[in-house]
Design a protein around this motif. Structure first.
Motif, short mmCIF file in Angstrom:
data_model
loop_
_atom_site.label_atom_id
_atom_site.label_comp_id
_atom_site.label_asym_id
_atom_site.label_seq_id
_atom_site.Cartn_x
_atom_site.Cartn_y
_atom_site.Cartn_z
N LEU A 17 -59.03 4.84 71.47
CA LEU A 17 -58.70 6.09 70.78
C LEU A 17 -57.28 6.06 70.23
N ARG A 24 -70.51 11.05 77.33
CA ARG A 24 -69.39 10.61 78.16
C ARG A 24 -69.74 10.48 79.62
N GLU A 41 -64.43 10.64 70.33
CA GLU A 41 -64.46 10.80 71.79
C GLU A 41 -65.83 11.26 72.27
N ILE A 99 -67.31 7.43 73.64
CA ILE A 99 -66.70 7.26 74.96
C ILE A 99 -67.67 7.64 76.07
#
Length: 437
Positions: free
Chosen positions: A309, A2, A232, A236
């Motif tokens: 998401l 991330r 995630e 991401i």
């Protein structure tokens, strides 16, 4: 995954490969090498040309490339793309046909936000322009949107659609392609409750996941297998320092492209090796079938993390639209509130992304809509791409959609109507399916 370092690392790899391709092309193209009858230099030059173009177009938004159409008056009419409503995450644009009166058919084409630009619908737009005034939702690349503009999830997407519909007025026909189908349905229901006078006259849903569980595919299976935490953590990232959206959480376009390519890696590898051979033999051109397809396929955009998401969590996992439990801005939408907007669904019999059954499920939710306002169509031999841009669209689906629009329009008044064309252009095939949609 991330952090900005990972995002910038991917961009560095892309940039390096583009540089290597450009360097190989320049080096092998020195005139002195033509004195040596060795085909290796031609091959190196061809490899460099294909490699440079491949990695450069990953960060370039394609042009619409629709310059003119020929009207029934026999004249060429120039096309200009004009913004009608400008918003941070997407614009409503119009394809203005110079020198032509307003058409009776007014169409809003809702493009997917699914990794590719709205130009994915170029051939759809081009096929509609002779007979319709056309507007398109032109979504922006999230990497270019400053963090100060805030979030953008599926609720914001739905509200954007309602604003665009209000801006165009009720004398409108909406066509939603793939991913936005459930959200276009929700936006129409939202207007039916909140602003009935702004409802469109018809809504056509093409190959969209209204109920993903109705007919599972690899896409829906993936959504079931992984947890939101895994998504995630692995998908991401934060936009790097090179772009205006620095720090914004996104699902990067380059990461999406890697996923797309891996689904058919052998086919793509063969396509590129064959193209290198064609370039080395002088058989390739700037707009040959390979370049025409990959110029669009490789042009990817970052999606806002919240949108990606929330799509997985609420549309695929939670089935909120399928169960008529979708909430927008604190308001629970009731799809049964749609009572006068005609709704048609279109599905492809060989669609492996949004399989038959997922889209037609919308009609079961429309309990307040009379049966004579509902319609559905399955194109038996069409894949996902073919139902909105290929041979099946041109020859079979487009005429049906125009007839559906006509059947749910007012009698022609001030605007001229061009009758649907029954004779189609020579068959050029459906083309490869774009897995991003």
């Amino acid at each position: 995954m991330r952090y900005m370092a990972t995002y910038d690392l991917m961009e560095t790899i892309r940039n390096t490969n583009q540089w290597l391709g450009a360097s190989a092309l320049s080096f092998a193209s020195y005139p002195i090498f033509s004195m040596a009858p060795n085909p290796v230099f031609q091959w190196i030059s061809a490899w460099g040309e294909v490699t440079e173009r491949t990695f450069q177009r990953m960060v370039t938004k394609p042009d619409w490339g629709i310059e003119s159409i020929t009207g029934e008056d026999g004249r060429d009419h120039l096309i200009t793309v004009e913004p009608v409503v400008s918003r941070p995450f997407g614009d409503l644009i119009r394809f203005n046909v110079a020198g032509r009166d307003d058409m009776d058919r007014r169409v809003l084409l809702v493009a997917p936000m699914s990794g590719h630009y709205a130009t994915l619908l170029r051939s759809t737009v081009k096929s509609l322009l002779p007979d319709c005034d056309v507007w398109v939702t032109d979504w922006h690349n999230a990497r270019d949107i400053p963090v100060s503009e805030g979030k953008f999830d599926i609720e914001d997407y739905t509200l954007y659609l309602t604003d665009f519909m209000r801006a165009l007025g009720s004398d409108l026909h909406v066509i939603a392609v793939c991913q936005p189908a459930p959200l276009a349905l929700a936006a129409t229901a939202y207007l039916a409750e909140q602003d009935p006078d702004a409802q469109p006259r018809s809504l056509t849903l093409i190959g969209g996941p209204v109920n993903p569980d109705a007919s599972p595919t690899d896409v829906t299976d993936f959504g079931r297998r992984v947890t939101m935490g895994q998504l995630e953590e692995t998908m991401i990232q934060r936009v790097g320092f090179k772009y205006k959206g620095v720090g914004r959480m996104v699902y990067p376009g380059l990461l999406q492209l890697a996923s797309f390519m891996s689904m058919n890696s052998d086919r793509h590898a063969t396509a590129f090796s064959d193209q290198i051979g064609r370039v080395s033999r002088g058989e390739a051109s700037d707009r040959d079938p390979h370049n025409k397809f990959y110029d669009e396929y490789l042009a990817v955009m970052d999606m806002p993390a919240e949108f990606y998401l929330s799509t997985v969590e609420r549309i695929f996992k939670g089935l909120e639209v399928a169960q008529n439990a979708f909430v927008v801005d604190g308001h629970k939408i009731d799809i049964a509130a749609i009572t006068r907007v005609a709704v048609k669904t279109v599905e492809g019999g060989k669609d492996d992304i949004s399989a038959p059954g997922q889209c037609v499920a919308a009609l079961d939710l429309l309990t307040g809509l009379p049966d004579d306002k509902k319609a559905s169509h399955i194109e038996p031999e069409a894949g996902h791409y073919g139902i909105f841009a290929g041979r099946s669209w041109r020859n079979n689906i487009r005429p049906l959609v125009l007839d559906f629009i006509d059947a749910n329009s007012e009698d022609p008044a001030k605007r001229n109507r061009t009758r649907p064309r029954r004779k189609n252009a020579p068959d050029a095939g459906d083309g490869p399916a774009l897995k991003a949609v």
